[in-house]
Design an enzyme around this catalytic site. Structure first.
Site, PDB file in Angstrom:
ATOM      1  N   ASP A   1       0.825  -1.203   0.000  1.00  0.00           N
ATOM      2  CA  ASP A   1       0.000   0.000   0.000  1.00  0.00           C
ATOM      3  C   ASP A   1       0.863   1.258   0.000  1.00  0.00           C
ATOM      4  O   ASP A   1       1.826   1.370   0.775  1.00  0.00           O
ATOM      5  CB  ASP A   1      -0.895  -0.004   1.249  1.00  0.00           C
TER       6      ASP A   1
ATOM      7  N   GLU B   1      12.798 -16.370  -1.487  1.00  0.00           N
ATOM      8  CA  GLU B   1      13.089 -17.518  -0.630  1.00  0.00           C
ATOM      9  C   GLU B   1      11.896 -18.466  -0.542  1.00  0.00           C
ATOM     10  O   GLU B   1      12.058 -19.659  -0.254  1.00  0.00           O
ATOM     11  CB  GLU B   1      13.451 -17.052   0.783  1.00  0.00           C
TER      12      GLU B   1
END
Length: 535
Positions: free
Chosen positions: A207, A262
């Protein structure tokens, strides 16, 4: 002309349809008039039947709700209004069972003033978190350090007697600005992101990401030229050259991408507004070490949907190596409902069908806001029912965001349209009760069924999901573009006007028709007519 990569191994998010859920207004499961996580879980079948690839859930984190969840007091917990962490885990499990990915909001520009980080920061100029927020001494006369203004109106600085300094806030004064220049702050935010990744989240919407860093020299913003448009906020009088959009955001983005990598195919999309939005969107998504996608406000606040607007917007995102992948939204929780902005009430049924076809035809991800599949309109919320702090502060000049946040109608004949057994936090809106899900389920010609058909069409055709886009015609009425991928070539033709349009010479009427709306047919383009043709 460049053709898109003919790959069957594209990541799940490439060309995905993402369904935005505003949790306060989706489904109330416990009778308090406010939607919650269990309500979302109960209604996920609706999203799966629609054919979306993923959901995006607006903030549900611990918050005093002064900006309805975008003021976070704990990044790693669920606000009791919405449920518990166990409820969130159940939601993720159910979504995955239905084949839906789960993306959630992250708000990194600011916290709530109720966050423990801020309590520690304001307590001392020498404590561990003293520099976690933006604190500045006053000028000699006691006034704020510069002229920056907040988005919701008024100075972007509030005096705090405990520290004897001003703290910065780009939105409400109860939303203090995080000092994201500080790597300890970045580490803490990445830790929150890892918390949700470990719970099975598949992606994040970031955001107001370009608000997360400011100019450390605190230089004054220059005045904005008068464009003739009404200025409802002090924020509108400035070019936000120094208060936001610092280039250091890009380095932070690299850290976000490294963490997400990851965990495999994690989707990241930034919300980017402001005068430099296109430049920043491209910087934030360039190459393979940044975010996957970004979206701006090209359509969200446009007064009209025109061929020129669409052409100019999508042509800025060609299929070129190293250029990011865009996402598009016509509606969201901050912007007025599109059918209320872009057409007359009489034209809404036809326009809704055209709009659904156009959204799935654009190159990029499609973000569908809850209720858009039903043709939900903007509700006029009376002043005494307003919840939106921006609208209350700037009444009556600022259009309330509440009008696009009204509860979703599930059952036309049920109390509160099936959203809750109690009085909802916002009115459903009488005009939208007739658009309820159950009413449209029983009507094969409804916008709900049409939207499902459009999403299925997109999934079935690689050219629509991830192909290149070439504008062929964009005049006062007509928009014509070609989508190509995997040896497939489609022509997408839209008459965005309420008058009949001439059939373009570029299209042979004998080509294979895939889909058509509002009476359009090969050789015929009536008002709001639209069709897709396979070459």
């Amino acid at each position: 002309m460049t053709l898109a990569t003919t790959s069957t191994d594209l990541p799940w998010w490439k060309g995905a349809v993402i369904y935005q859920i505003y949790p306060r207004s989706f489904q109330d499961s416990n009778g308090d008039g406010i939607g919650d996580l269990n309500g979302i879980t109960q209604r996920l079948d609706h999203v799966a039947r629609l054919g979306a690839d993923a959901i995006w859930i607006s903030p549900f984190f611990t918050s005093p709700m002064r900006d309805f969840g975008y003021d976070i007091a704990d990044y790693c917990d669920v606000d009791p209004i919405f449920g518990t962490l166990a409820d969130f885990d159940a939601l993720v499990a159910r979504a995955h069972d239905l084949g839906l990915k789960v993306t959630i909001d992250q708000v990194y520009a600011h916290t709530s003033d109720m966050h423990d980080w801020f309590a520690q920061s304001r307590a001392s100029r020498t404590g561990d978190k003293a520099d976690w927020f933006v604190w500045v001494d006053p000028k000699e006369d006691g006034t704020p350090p510069n002229n920056w203004q907040s988005v919701f109106g008024g100075p972007a600085w509030t005096w705090d007697g405990r520290r004897g300094q001003y703290y910065m806030h780009q939105f409400l004064s109860s939303q203090p600005q995080l000092n994201v220049h500080n790597h300890e702050v970045q580490d803490a935010l990445l830790g929150a992101m890892r918390f949700w990744l470990d719970r099975g989240v598949d992606g994040f919407r970031l955001d107001a990401l370009n608000h997360s860093m400011h100019d450390p020299l605190l230089r004054d913003n220059p005045p904005a030229p008068d464009t003739g448009k009404p200025r409802t906020r002090s924020f509108d009088y400035q070019i936000k050259k120094y208060s936001q959009s610092h280039p250091g955001v890009v380095d932070f983005i690299k850290r976000i991408r490294s963490l997400c990598d990851e965990y495999g195919a994690i989707f990241t999309v930034a919300e980017v507004g402001g005068d430099l939005s296109e430049t920043e969107m491209k910087a934030y998504t360039a190459g393979e070490s940044h975010l996957n996608s970004a979206y701006g406000f090209n359509f969200l606040y446009a007064d009209a949907l025109t061929p020129a607007l669409v052409a100019e917007t999508v042509e800025r995102w060609p299929d070129e190596p190293g250029l990011g992948w865009p996402s598009w939204a016509f509606e969201n929780h901050d912007a007025p409902r599109a059918v209320s902005r872009w057409c007359s009430p009489a034209d809404r049924p036809a326009f809704g069908r055209l709009k659904a076809m156009l959204l799935v035809a654009l190159r990029g991800n499609a973000i569908l806001y809850q209720g858009e599949e039903l043709g939900i309109t903007q509700v006029d919320i009376p002043y005494e029912r307003l919840q939106d702090p921006e609208a209350i502060a700037n009444w009556p000049l600022t259009l309330s965001r509440d009008g696009a946040r009204t509860p979703l109608p599930w059952a036309a004949d049920a109390a509160q349209a099936g959203f809750s057994t109690a009085e909802p936090w916002l009115p459903v809106g009488d005009e939208n009760v007739v658009r309820a899900v159950d009413a449209q389920e029983g009507d094969a010609a409804s916008l709900l069924h049409h939207t499902r058909a459009m999403l299925a069409l997109r999934k079935a055709h690689p050219a629509l999901r991830h192909g290149s886009l070439e504008i062929l015609v964009a005049d006062d009425q007509r928009l014509l573009f070609r989508r190509q991928a995997d040896g497939q070539s489609l022509l997408c033709l839209f008459n965005l006007s309420g008058e009949p349009a001439a059939w373009p010479e570029e299209i042979a009427p004998t080509n294979t028709l895939l889909s058509a709306v509002n009476g359009a047919a090969p050789g015929l383009l009536p008002p709001f007519g639209a069709l897709m043709i396979e070459e």
